[in-house]
Design an enzyme around this catalytic site. Structure first.
Site, short mmCIF file in Angstrom:
data_model
loop_
_atom_site.label_atom_id
_atom_site.label_comp_id
_atom_site.label_asym_id
_atom_site.label_seq_id
_atom_site.Cartn_x
_atom_site.Cartn_y
_atom_site.Cartn_z
N ARG A 46 1.07 -1.16 -0.20
CA ARG A 46 -0.09 0.10 0.15
C ARG A 46 0.99 1.20 0.06
O ARG A 46 0.45 2.27 -0.47
CB ARG A 46 -0.84 0.09 1.07
N ASP A 231 -0.25 -21.26 14.95
CA ASP A 231 0.84 -20.64 14.20
C ASP A 231 1.90 -21.63 14.00
O ASP A 231 2.66 -21.72 12.87
CB ASP A 231 1.48 -19.53 15.23
N HIS A 236 3.71 -26.36 10.84
CA HIS A 236 5.08 -27.07 10.98
C HIS A 236 5.04 -28.32 11.40
O HIS A 236 5.74 -29.14 11.00
CB HIS A 236 6.00 -25.83 11.37
N LYS A 334 7.41 -20.23 22.35
CA LYS A 334 8.25 -18.79 22.47
C LYS A 334 8.84 -18.70 23.82
O LYS A 334 8.30 -19.01 24.65
CB LYS A 334 7.48 -17.55 21.96
C1 BG6 Z 1 6.51 -18.99 11.26
C2 BG6 Z 1 5.75 -18.62 12.62
O1 BG6 Z 1 5.76 -19.87 10.48
O2 BG6 Z 1 7.70 -19.75 11.90
C3 BG6 Z 1 6.70 -17.78 13.66
O3 BG6 Z 1 4.83 -17.84 12.33
C4 BG6 Z 1 7.90 -18.60 13.87
O4 BG6 Z 1 5.95 -17.38 14.82
C5 BG6 Z 1 8.53 -19.02 12.79
O5 BG6 Z 1 8.81 -17.69 14.53
C6 BG6 Z 1 9.64 -19.92 13.06
O6 BG6 Z 1 10.56 -20.41 11.87
P1 BG6 Z 1 12.09 -20.70 12.09
O7 BG6 Z 1 12.44 -21.08 10.69
O8 BG6 Z 1 12.72 -19.21 12.67
O9 BG6 Z 1 12.01 -21.81 13.14
#
Ligand code: BG6
Length: 484
Positions: A46, A231, A236, A334
């Site tokens: 934007r 998340d 993942h 985290k």
């Molecule tokens: C992201 C999440 O998909 O993966 C984040 O949204 C997270 O919250 C991140 O910090 C972690 O990725 P990596 O590659 O640093 O382990």
């Protein structure tokens, strides 16, 4: 492998992901000579910026993030030539002709990378079609999260699917681009050693830990609507679990691999509300220390009270012939004690020890696949303690640390995946049915949590999470793997 010339059009071009991950990754590929002449990267956002201002902004971030030894001004200048920028409010139907003017007429492969909020995916796709920018050679990349529950994921997939065929849609999960994650596939399917043991007869349990030391930082607004389950786990961690648990695919190709992953997701034992209570632990960090410095708690960072979890641990089961009775323990959070992502395969103990009691305990074998940092594979074996003093047993690791063994730079996950899209290789991307199957399994957990509407269990920043997550595994007579 060389790729054809392309136009990469990055929506959310001034956002965190584009500046921190996507552009530095494309720069690295350029540095390795993998970006063909004429390829262009067009940031869309934007803000009102000129091409030069955009390139300068990207350069400032890249300089900060790319290790000094890998950043040189000459290569960056060459890369910056490929960058341009279009200011566009994607929620409006106006202004698309400017983007069309930049990309139209070119015969390059066109990739639309949607690094925006997921509720914009559908509207952006519709506007792209209306502006005549979608052709058979176009591809669209969807960043996670794809929705916030099953219904929203289905809606987004449907809206995108109304414009792009499934073969043109690349749902990215950057964990699948990590070097060691792909190595897990090599380990399982390019060695005859493991597969005969890879089942409930020989494996006691599996652990998957993805621990981060960072807090929510600048992303608190997004994160608070998400939490660790949406998340990290829905995508993942479940993807990692699929790669550990899937049957051998017939080929290493997109449908064979994704069919097998889908079967795992469908075999996950659904969690009834009582199981959610006893088999999941939610946590939220309080102020503490990270990397030697005092850090605020989640609530302080957010600036208001919240029930969102920054940590989750859970025990789950894959209900099929291979895995019946083998628990999978997952945890992610985290502000934890250290940054560690690893998969631990804990084998069963030997059926009978032939050694006298004073030889020491025979510990069961353990295979540790370290995703980050310090990527590698470690097999814990029992050996005889070296020396002449009688037969004493002790555990010892067989260690393959990639940085030491191969002396090559370990590429960031995005480096591989971004060019896989141009190549048309979707093996390491998620198919629509996978994403929806993952949401189907996750949703009852979200619902059970929501019904209870409780504060997550507090844990001090810099620790391994709430005590209840330790109890979750210890009550089964097992412990979380922690290597020093
Ligand atoms: C992201 C999440 O998909 O993966 C984040 O949204 C997270 O919250 C991140 O910090 C972690 O990725 P990596 O590659 O640093 O382990």
């Amino acid at each position: 492998i060389p790729v054809a010339p392309f136009d990469y059009i990055v929506f959310g071009g001034t956002g965190d992901l584009a500046l921190r991950k996507l552009l530095p990754a494309l720069y690295q590929r350029d540095r390795d000579g993998q970006i063909p002449d004429g390829a262009r990267i067009i940031g869309v956002s934007r803000s009102k910026l000129s091409n030069e201002e955009y390139a300068q902004k990207a350069g400032e971030w890249a300089k900060k993030l790319i290790p000094a030894a890998e950043f040189d001004a000459k290569t960056w200048a060459r890369f910056a030539e490929r960058l341009s920028y279009v200011g566009l409010d994607v929620t409006s139907s106006e202004g698309w002709e400017e983007l069309a003017a930049v990309v139209e007429g070119s015969t390059r492969i066109r990739v639309f990378y949607l690094a925006t909020a997921p509720d914009l995916f559908g509207p952006i796709c519709r506007s792209l079609e209306k502006a005549g920018l979608v052709s058979e050679d176009s591809r669209v990349v969807l960043e996670k999260p794809i929705g916030k529950d099953l219904a929203s994921a289905k809606r987004i997939n449907q809206e995108v699917g109304a414009v792009f065929n499934e073969t043109q849609v690349y749902r990215i999960d950057h964990y699948l681009g990590k070097e060691t994650v792909q190595n897990l596939l090599a380990l399982r399917f390019a060695n005859s050693l493991f597969e005969p043991l890879w089942n409930s007869s020989w494996i006691d349990h599996v652990q998957i830990t993805v621990a981060e030391t960072v807090g929510v930082e600048g992303r608190a607004g997004y994160y608070d609507t998400s939490g660790a389950l949406r998340d990290m786990v829905q995508n993942h961690l479940l993807q990692l679990l699929c790669l550990v648990a899937m049957e051998p695919p017939v080929h290493f190709d997109k449908d064979a691999v994704r069919d097998e992953k889908l079967k795992v997701l469908r075999a996950l034992k659904p969690m009834e509300p009582e199981a959610v209570l006893s088999q999941t632990v939610r946590g939220q960090y309080k102020g503490g220390a990270a990397n030697g410095a005092a850090v605020p708690g989640y609530i302080e960072e957010l600036g208001r009270d919240s029930l969102t979890e920054s940590f989750v641990a859970m025990k789950l089961e894959v209900e099929n012939w291979r895995w019946a009775g083998v628990p999978f323990y997952l945890r992610t959070g985290k502000r934890m004690h250290q940054k560690t992502s690893e998969i631990v395969i804990q084998f069963r103990p030997v059926p009978h020890s032939i050694f006298p009691k004073d030889s020491g305990m025979v510990e069961a074998n353990r295979l540790v696949v370290r995703l980050q940092p310090n990527e590698g594979i470690r097999m814990h074996l029992m050996i005889k303690d070296p020396g002449p003093g009688g037969l004493r047993l002790r555990p010892a690791p067989l260690d393959l640390t990639f940085a030491e063994a191969f002396k090559v730079r370990s590429p960031d996950a995005y480096e591989r995946l971004l060019l896989d899209v141009v190549r048309g290789n979707a093996t390491l991307f998620m198919r629509r049915d996978e994403v929806e199957a993952a949401w189907t399994w996750v949703e009852p957990i979200l619902e059970a949590w929501q019904r209870r509407s409780e504060h997550p269990k507090p844990y001090t920043a810099g620790t391994w999470g709430p005590a209840a997550s330790i109890a979750l595994i210890e009550r089964d007579g097992r412990t979380w793997h922690e290597e020093v």
